[in-house]
Design an enzyme around this catalytic site. Structure first.
Site, PDB file in Angstrom:
ATOM      1  CE  LYS A 172     -11.643   1.687   1.695  1.00  0.00           C
ATOM      2  NZ  LYS A 172     -10.845   3.521   2.656  1.00  0.00           N
ATOM      3  CD  GLU A 179      -3.101  -0.010   1.921  1.00  0.00           C
ATOM      4  OE1 GLU A 179      -3.117  -0.214   3.507  1.00  0.00           O
ATOM      5  OE2 GLU A 179      -4.703   0.353   1.410  1.00  0.00           O
ATOM      6  CG  HIS A 184       7.757 -29.012  -0.651  1.00  0.00           C
ATOM      7  ND1 HIS A 184       8.421 -30.221  -0.738  1.00  0.00           N
ATOM      8  CD2 HIS A 184       7.922 -28.397   0.709  1.00  0.00           C
ATOM      9  CE1 HIS A 184       9.313 -30.373   0.309  1.00  0.00           C
ATOM     10  NE2 HIS A 184       9.066 -29.806   0.803  1.00  0.00           N
TER      11      HIS A 184
HETATM   12  O1  PA5 Z   1      -3.527   1.056   5.949  1.00  0.00           O
HETATM   13  C1  PA5 Z   1      -4.190   1.798   5.567  1.00  0.00           C
HETATM   14  O2  PA5 Z   1      -4.282   3.516   5.579  1.00  0.00           O
HETATM   15  C2  PA5 Z   1      -5.313   1.344   5.238  1.00  0.00           C
HETATM   16  O3  PA5 Z   1      -4.767   0.081   5.018  1.00  0.00           O
HETATM   17  C3  PA5 Z   1      -6.630   0.899   6.548  1.00  0.00           C
HETATM   18  O4  PA5 Z   1      -5.470   0.858   7.650  1.00  0.00           O
HETATM   19  C4  PA5 Z   1      -7.562   0.455   5.929  1.00  0.00           C
HETATM   20  O5  PA5 Z   1      -8.439   0.593   4.691  1.00  0.00           O
HETATM   21  C5  PA5 Z   1      -9.075   0.163   7.267  1.00  0.00           C
HETATM   22  O6  PA5 Z   1      -9.184   1.931   6.927  1.00  0.00           O
HETATM   23  P1  PA5 Z   1      -9.893   2.216   8.771  1.00  0.00           P
HETATM   24  O7  PA5 Z   1      -9.693   1.679   9.562  1.00  0.00           O
HETATM   25  O8  PA5 Z   1     -10.256   4.040   7.906  1.00  0.00           O
HETATM   26  O9  PA5 Z   1     -11.437   1.386   7.865  1.00  0.00           O
END
Ligand code: PA5
Length: 417
Positions: free
Chosen positions: A408, A275, A296
């Site tokens: 999203k 990410e 494996h």
């Molecule tokens: O690292 C990040 O920003 C994301 O992976 C969020 O943690 C994830 O999308 C969850 O977000 P939220 O806690 O706002 O629902």
């Protein structure tokens, strides 16, 4: 203290080339350490004192102790950065505490029903963790479990709900209105960097982890990274080599470990790098391998397939488990193992793999003293710091996630939000 070594039998990166690269980019290390201007709103994790102070740890421990005394099931609702670090430690340490269940990370009705069945007859506490509180999975999980809690405990339900959100958020409003305990998701820390604040530390403490030891590991690692310059700085060294390898066509990095307790740590690590770095058409694709099982399967590809992968091994020095293989009356042709400890056999399998892999692909070896809270702290901070440097070297913003936001948007449109 954690150590890192690098080996490549094919010498893809020359000594002078690495030296020049480290010299040329040394301002990046300075900037990461000292300049808060660029990502001011995302660097809260860099100073553990701010969000994991003595006072804060004491508050978290007190609340965690209350949950530990009264619960035999603890449900952690969260997705991505809102549960990965806690799950890494909880699954990694097997601490003594209520059984931990995970929700808000799937929309599968099958899973939701299974979870509700599991919770029947148990004393349940819930921690919902959400930063922006618009994410679908934790939103649904929260709604389902809120209803379940109210149905089972009536007005007592509020005492069993702990919400972790940003101050001023809608989640805080709901918490205040319903009398839930409210913990802080710092505005200046993104999900995947949130191990060392209420987000990660509270569930870890509930599950029986010594959060002071984790924070100590973080602080010692921070001190070392801030005090060490150039090639000697392990995070800079790691980030520099991975970027040089990427320039030479290495498109993926595989985190390999011979201790299955690292399985969820690997998930955390994958999220951190995927990410943070995978954007603007750039990035190194992070994958993991749980050895010896995955030798494996993907082991074959890694050694002999398209040369696009480098490997980072996680290695543990101190033995913490033992099982001696005794002589067996059946002639199964495994007698050469008689009297050996599985720990030793596993180590030998690791050394053999390391020897074979370093001959054909670039390999890092990250060694921790022991699989414990302290080394989890070291690893969290080391990789977050390295990811920040690596992102800077790559020329991307390591703290946003524009791709995730785009999917999203489409999903919410499809659901009529
Ligand atoms: O690292 C990040 O920003 C994301 O992976 C969020 O943690 C994830 O999308 C969850 O977000 P939220 O806690 O706002 O629902």
């Amino acid at each position: 203290m954690l150590t890192i070594t690098y080996r490549d039998g094919q010498n893809r990166i020359g000594t002078e080339e690495l030296k020049d690269y480290l010299q040329e980019h040394k301002t990046v290390l300075d900037q990461v350490k000292n300049d808060r201007r660029a990502y001011r709103d995302a660097l809260g994790w860099m100073d553990p004192e701010e969000w994991a102070s003595e006072q804060q740890l004491a508050c978290l421990e007190e609340k965690a102790e209350e949950v530990r005394k009264n619960a035999d099931a603890f449900v952690l609702i969260g997705v991505g950065g809102s549960n990965n670090a806690a799950r890494a430690v909880i699954k990694g340490l097997n601490g003594k505490g209520p059984r931990v269940y995970y929700a808000g990370n799937t929309i599968s009705p099958y899973q939701v029903n299974e979870l509700l069945k599991e919770l029947e007859g148990k004393s349940v506490y819930i921690n919902i963790i959400a930063k922006n509180f618009e994410t679908l999975e934790p939103g649904i999980g929260f709604r389902v479990l809120r209803k379940w809690l109210a149905g089972n405990y009536g007005i007592e339900a509020a005492k069993r709900m702990i919400a972790t959100g940003t101050p001023g958020s809608h989640l805080e409003k709901i918490s205040r209105e319903n009398g839930y305990t409210f913990l802080t998701f710092p505005e200046t820390i993104g999900g995947r960097y949130s191990a060392i604040c209420d987000v990660g530390l509270f569930p870890m403490a509930v599950a029986g982890a010594d959060i002071r030891k984790i924070v100590q590991g973080v602080k010692d690692m921070r001190k070392m990274l801030y005090e060490t310059e150039g090639a000697k700085n392990p995070a800079y060294y790691y980030a520099a080599i991975r970027n040089l390898l990427n320039q030479k066509g290495m498109m993926a990095e595989m985190l390999s470990f011979f201790e299955p307790r690292y399985r969820y740590f690997a998930k955390w690590w994958i999220q951190l790098f995927a990410e943070s770095e995978g954007k603007d058409g750039k990035g190194i694709y992070p994958i993991s391998a749980q050895c010896s099982e995955d030798l494996h399967s993907v082991g074959q590809f890694v050694q002999d397939g398209t040369p696009m992968i480098f490997e980072t091994f996680l290695d543990i020095k101190k033995q913490d488990a033992s099982y001696i293989l005794e002589k067996d009356l059946t002639d199964d042709r495994f007698d050469y193992l008689n009297g050996m400890d599985l720990w030793e056999i596993n180590k030998k399998a690791f050394e053999a793999t390391y020897k074979a892999h370093t001959q054909s692909l670039p390999c890092f070896r990250i060694q921790v003293e022991e699989l414990d809270e302290y080394s989890f702290g070291e690893l969290f901070y080391f990789f977050e710091f390295a990811c920040y440097i690596s992102g800077m070297l790559l020329g991307i913003n390591p703290f946003d996630q524009p791709g995730v936001e785009a999917y999203k948007r489409y999903m919410f449109e499809a659901l009529g939000k």
